[in-house]
Design a protein around this motif. Structure first.
Motif, short mmCIF file in Angstrom:
data_model
loop_
_atom_site.label_atom_id
_atom_site.label_comp_id
_atom_site.label_asym_id
_atom_site.label_seq_id
_atom_site.Cartn_x
_atom_site.Cartn_y
_atom_site.Cartn_z
N ASN A 78 0.87 -1.17 0.00
CA ASN A 78 0.00 0.00 0.00
C ASN A 78 0.91 1.22 0.00
O ASN A 78 1.60 1.50 0.98
CB ASN A 78 -0.96 0.00 1.20
CG ASN A 78 -2.19 0.81 0.88
OD1 ASN A 78 -2.13 2.04 0.86
ND2 ASN A 78 -3.29 0.13 0.61
N ASN A 79 0.90 1.92 -1.14
CA ASN A 79 1.91 2.95 -1.37
C ASN A 79 1.81 4.12 -0.40
O ASN A 79 0.74 4.53 0.00
CB ASN A 79 1.85 3.45 -2.82
CG ASN A 79 0.45 3.76 -3.30
OD1 ASN A 79 -0.51 3.11 -2.88
ND2 ASN A 79 0.31 4.73 -4.17
N ARG A 80 2.98 4.63 -0.09
CA ARG A 80 3.08 5.76 0.83
C ARG A 80 2.62 7.04 0.13
O ARG A 80 3.00 7.31 -1.01
CB ARG A 80 4.53 5.89 1.27
CG ARG A 80 4.80 6.96 2.29
CD ARG A 80 6.28 6.88 2.69
NE ARG A 80 6.63 7.90 3.64
CZ ARG A 80 7.16 7.66 4.85
NH1 ARG A 80 7.41 6.43 5.24
NH2 ARG A 80 7.47 8.64 5.66
N GLY A 92 2.67 8.69 -5.23
CA GLY A 92 3.51 7.74 -4.52
C GLY A 92 4.71 8.49 -3.97
O GLY A 92 5.42 9.18 -4.70
N CYS A 93 4.92 8.34 -2.68
CA CYS A 93 6.08 8.97 -2.04
C CYS A 93 7.27 8.05 -2.23
O CYS A 93 7.19 6.85 -1.97
CB CYS A 93 5.78 9.18 -0.56
SG CYS A 93 7.24 9.62 0.39
N MET A 150 0.62 0.02 -7.05
CA MET A 150 0.19 1.42 -7.05
C MET A 150 1.44 2.29 -6.82
O MET A 150 2.30 1.89 -6.07
CB MET A 150 -0.83 1.68 -5.94
CG MET A 150 -2.13 0.90 -6.09
SD MET A 150 -3.42 1.50 -4.97
CE MET A 150 -2.84 0.99 -3.35
N PRO A 151 1.51 3.46 -7.41
CA PRO A 151 0.57 4.00 -8.39
C PRO A 151 0.82 3.39 -9.76
O PRO A 151 1.97 3.26 -10.19
CB PRO A 151 0.92 5.50 -8.40
CG PRO A 151 2.37 5.56 -8.04
CD PRO A 151 2.60 4.41 -7.10
N PRO A 189 2.09 5.40 -16.01
CA PRO A 189 2.44 4.79 -17.31
C PRO A 189 3.71 3.93 -17.25
O PRO A 189 3.74 2.84 -17.81
CB PRO A 189 2.61 6.01 -18.23
CG PRO A 189 1.70 7.03 -17.65
CD PRO A 189 1.77 6.83 -16.16
N GLN A 190 4.72 4.41 -16.54
CA GLN A 190 5.97 3.65 -16.49
C GLN A 190 5.75 2.29 -15.83
O GLN A 190 6.21 1.26 -16.33
CB GLN A 190 7.01 4.46 -15.71
CG GLN A 190 8.38 3.80 -15.72
CD GLN A 190 9.37 4.49 -14.79
OE1 GLN A 190 8.97 5.17 -13.85
NE2 GLN A 190 10.63 4.34 -15.07
N THR A 191 5.05 2.29 -14.71
CA THR A 191 4.81 1.04 -13.99
C THR A 191 3.95 0.09 -14.81
O THR A 191 4.23 -1.11 -14.89
CB THR A 191 4.10 1.36 -12.64
OG1 THR A 191 4.99 2.16 -11.87
CG2 THR A 191 3.76 0.10 -11.88
#
Lengths: 791, 153
Positions: free
Chosen positions: A191-193, A693-694, A770-771, A774-776
């Protein structure tokens, strides 16, 4: 409902809008006190370092500088944590000190090292550049798994980076259930920061009155009374009667303005040393590295099912990042606001969850819109999505088979909560219709015809809010009660001021709460004022978070209004020479039953303050009542969110084509405001899923430290939303309300990611972090292709 | 220190400023027009948008001395006395604001959009708002409000 529509259920236009639309709001940075000076806070550029020496001499003699303080000067109490969690072995969590100004060591980028007070902000900032800090850099630990492995310690004195090791449920019983299961689905979830980014940066103005010994703090807070208590009692030792905290107009909070921050203590403390008011306002870069962050969980989960796809047991292991220090409510977020939600809307009979809370050299992590509940929802709904695919059930069917039935309430979950009401089939059906799920196949074909992929994703969720019954949270380690207070002051001419301990920072309380008064007392909106945010005006308050304002704060107002009506009836009975039992109150008029005798509310109010012939032994003058309301249970909003996305497999760009939310928020007081709250929550949820995303690098430097690097949702990232409500009433409060502030952010992220996975499933994509930017997405597609070819 | 003179909300004003003073600082600190807000330090959030010589501009991205001689309109100068500007009225009608912090910049930017492109589509409206960040509304009702103001402005 007077005037054809200012009571409960009316979409009244907001009372507060005019001042905001004309530039006449008063936010903390808009406040200027006579003789005001400015603070600049020098922050650590190091993630982890020993401070060998601080030389402030050049700064102290710079133009305009009045004072420079470091940790050596500011020897005060530690910023406290409000919730004590115990590990599974019974030991209390580790609570290392959290000094407002660093004491010999810095533990994250952004840690406060020194403060310069000067005549202007520019002078303070210029002077801070002259401060020489000698650091001995230490290795930083950012990754939770590495932090658990030991080596670098964030806090040497506790000998570990493990804050607590907590559990709920019976692990042995769970393992038996897994052994008997027909199918087990496993998933790993990050769960992204997130960085909250309320648009108003935090600010604080501290002021000391030598004549009275009273301190005043103006601050960007969601809960001024809580700040008064925490800062006064624990940090600065200022008794409450000598400390006034004002939270004026506040430009968004989303949780990040709940906590007591160092800067509040610094300007308050320094104002008495300098003898002049001091203003500090965060630059956005400071907000990124000093506002408490949100989320940041790593989880492994397993779901056991029988051969029909019925859930038998859920086992969850979560690591939760606390950052470098324990923020005010950090400890309860991944435990009592997370693991207790793991039943979701399903009848899963056995649940076990272990949570390891971990210190790292990063900014403290605390509640952010939803707080624990989005993390639980994301986990459950991703797991259910995967399980459906593995056992060959549709996304809708696996949910229907496992829903808690509408006739099963009150429903006791295996993880402590008792749900009072809900109808998950109803919200699912309404959402399927609103989302035109039947038309999806045609839209998917159209997308494919132009080389795109289209996916549909579901999230059927609930949350626990209306925080919270004091007895329950007290037994779980909360160091506060979570009631709310209100005062209804009827003025002699019949107008009304309501003082509420809830705080509005965008929620529209001045309108919604006034509607409660309008409904109950039959008064026009113009005769009602809602006052909040000043500890010298409002008797007490626990503030606004956890979607509690209406379910707890609103109930307190209703309770006070009921006392007003009861007192007014006594007065009316006396004046009209009738028995109190014969007085009826309706549409703003007191009448004697069965007669034509009547008194308007205003007449009763005037009489209360002109009591020329009151029997003073039995009837006091005045019409002013206070109430405290402590909720009987949490409230449980829930619903169904359906996301429909189109993905360009060549670029990885995800476009949310449709976002549908049907939520059960209980009774709706103002549908316009409720829809607005849900829109905002959805945007934040979609932001988490696709954009935000931190990122820290392994040295502990904050890589996403500005709007150049941290992607905030913009208007052109989002679609228009389809939102609706399908309500059951809360069974334990008089208004039947549940809360609507967080549902959008809680329900939507898994719907979006499930939709992306759905769109790309045929390309071999099985999971999507997440997030999903596009790159991910592009990288995930590329790495999935060989796997898909091999299948 | 340089002296700047400009017209702000129809009134001629002047003041001494440090050369590095931003227009937004001059408005907020010298003129006490605190409706124009500062939400970031990278010229991206748009809370500080005002009109300079009729065009929307981020007042955090301009020095006060660059606005010397300019005609500046801030959110405080938009309404006609007690009567809200149609864009302000539309934001109220459609619940296009919550906490109100981004609102002044959002409204000033939206007014400029409708002047320049009165028939902007939803897509064009959303693209125009790229430089204005709102954390509360999800933009849904802001877009609706601007569409409404396209009819009333």
């Amino acid at each position: 409902m007077p005037d054809g529509g200012t009571g409960i259920g009316a979409a009244v236009k907001r009372v507060e809008d005019k001042r905001f639309l004309t530039g006449r709001g008063t936010y903390t940075d808009d406040i200027n006190r006579p003789g005001q000076t400015y603070a600049y806070i020098l922050r650590s550029p190091q993630a982890h370092a020993k401070i060998d020496r601080i030389d402030t001499s050049a700064a102290a003699s710079a133009p305009g500088v009045l004072a420079v303080f470091t940790g050596a000067d500011m020897q005060v109490g530690s910023l406290p944590c409000g919730w004590q969690v115990h590990s599974k072995d019974g030991s209390p969590m580790h609570e290392p000190p959290h000094p407002p100004l660093a004491q010999g060591k810095v533990r994250c980028v952004g840690d406060q090292v020194a403060v310069v007070i000067a005549e202007t902000y520019a002078q303070a900032k210029d002077a801070a550049e002259k401060i020489v800090v000698d650091y001995t850099p230490l290795p930083a630990v950012v990754d939770m798994n590495k932090a658990l492995a030991g080596g670098t310690l964030v806090h040497d004195e506790i000998g570990t980076n493990l804050c607590y090791d907590w559990e709920i449920g019976d692990e042995g019983q769970i393992d038996e259930a897994f052994a008997k299961a027909a199918h087990v689905t496993k998933i790993d979830i990050v769960n992204n920061r997130l960085i909250p980014n309320a648009m108003e940066p935090r600010a604080a103005v501290g002021e000391y009155d030598r004549a009275t010994g009273e301190y005043t703090l103006y601050t960007t807070s969601q809960n001024p009374h809580v700040i008064r208590l925490l800062m006064g009692a624990f940090v600065l030792s200022i008794p409450e009667h000598k400390l006034r905290v004002v939270a004026p107009d506040v430009g968004g909070g989303f949780g990040s303005k709940i906590y007591h921050y160092a800067e509040e203590a610094i300007v308050t403390w320094a104002s008495s040393r300098v003898g002049r008011p001091i203003k500090w306002t965060a630059e956005r870069s400071e907000s990124f590295m000093s506002d408490a962050h949100g989320r940041d969980h790593i989880t492994h989960a397993q779901l056991a099912m029988d051969s029909e796809g019925k859930f038998l047991a859920l086992k969850v292991e979560t690591k939760a990042n606390m950052g470098a220090y324990l923020s005010t409510f950090a400890s309860c977020v991944p435990t009592y606001l997370y693991a207790t939600l793991l039943a979701g809307v399903y009848t899963t009979p056995l649940i076990y969850c272990n949570v390891k809370a971990i210190f790292t050299n990063t900014v403290p992590v605390d509640a952010y819109r939803g707080a624990g509940r989005p993390e639980a929802t994301y986990l459950i709904e991703r797991l259910v999505d995967r399980a459906a695919r593995e056992i060959g059930l549709s996304q809708v069917e696996i949910r229907r088979r496992n829903f808690i039935p509408a006739d099963a309430f009150p429903y006791q979950t295996p993880v402590a909560l008792q749900y009072d009401s809900g109808n998950y089939t109803a919200t699912l059906d309404a959402a399927l219709k609103a989302a035109d799920a039947d038309g999806f196949a045609a839209r998917k074909a159209a997308s494919e015809a132009k080389g795109k992929r289209r996916g549909l994703g579901f999230s059927t969720y609930l949350e626990a809010c209306g925080i919270a019954p004091s007895a329950v949270v007290g037994s779980l380690g909360a160091r506060a009660g979570l009631y709310e207070s209100a005062e209804v002051r009827v003025h002699p001419t019949g107008s009304v001021t309501v003082f509420t301990g809830a705080h509005s920072h965008g929620q529209g309380h001045e309108t919604t709460f006034a509607q409660l008064v309008s409904e109950k007392l039959g008064l026009p909106m113009d005769n009602i004022e809602i006052s909040h945010g000043d500890t010298n005006k409002v008797q007490f308050g626990m503030g606004t978070y956890g979607s509690r304002s209406l379910a707890v704060g609103g109930e307190a107002i209703v309770k006070a209004l009921d006392k007003i009506i009861a007192k007014a009836k006594k007065i009316a009975a006396h004046v009209m020479e009738a028995s109190e039992a014969d007085i009826e109150f309706k549409d703003g008029n007191f009448t004697v039953a069965g007669t034509d005798k009547s008194m308007a509310f205003g007449e009763v109010a005037l009489t209360a303050y002109v009591p020329h012939n009151f029997p003073h032994q039995e009837l006091e003058p005045g019409l002013d009542e206070k109430a405290f309301y402590d909720p009987l249970n949490f409230t449980f909003p829930g619903g169904c969110h359906i996301a429909e996305v189109e993905v360009d497999p060549d670029t990885g760009v995800v476009k949310v084509e449709r976002m549908t939310a049907v939520d059960d928020v209980g009774r709706v007081i103002n549908p316009m405001i409720v829809a607005g709250q849900i829109h905002g929550g959805l945007a934040q949820g979609i932001g988490q899923a696709l954009l935000e995303g931190c990122v820290y690098n392994e040295d502990g430097q904050l890589v996403t430290g500005s709007y150049m690097d941290y992607t905030m949702p913009r208007a052109d990232n989002l679609p228009s939303f389809s939102v609706g409500t399908e309500s059951t009433l809360c069974a334990h409060n008089s208004l039947g309300v549940k809360g609507c502030g967080e549902v959008g952010a809680i329900g939507s992220p898994p719907a979006v990611i499930n939709a992306v996975v759905d769109a790309l499933w045929d390309l071999g994509v099985r999971d999507m972090p997440m997030p999903a930017n596009p790159q991910t997405v592009w990288k995930t597609i590329q790495s999935a292709r060989p796997a898909a070819a091999a299948e | 220190m340089p002296t700047v003179t400009m017209t702000v909300n129809g009134k001629k004003v002047s003041g001494e400023v440090e050369a590095r003073t931003l227009l937004v600082q001059f408005l907020r600190e010298n003129l006490h027009l605190t409706g124009t807000h500062v939400g970031c330090d990278t010229s991206q959030c748009g809370a500080c948008v005002v009109h300079v010589n009729g065009d929307s501009a981020k007042s955090c991205t301009m020095l006060a001395v660059q606005a010397d001689g300019a005609d500046v309109v801030t959110i405080e100068g938009l309404a006609n006395g007690d009567e809200l500007h149609p864009m302000q009225a539309a934001f109220k009608e459609h619940h296009g604001l919550q906490c109100g912090f981004c609102t002044p910049g959002m409204v000033m930017s939206a007014v400029d959009l409708v002047k320049k492109n009165p028939k902007a589509t939803e897509h064009e409206i959303r693209e125009w708002l790229e430089g204005n960040i709102c954390r509360c509304t999800g933009y849904h009702n802001i877009v609706k409000a601007i569409q409404h103001a396209q009819q009333t402005m």
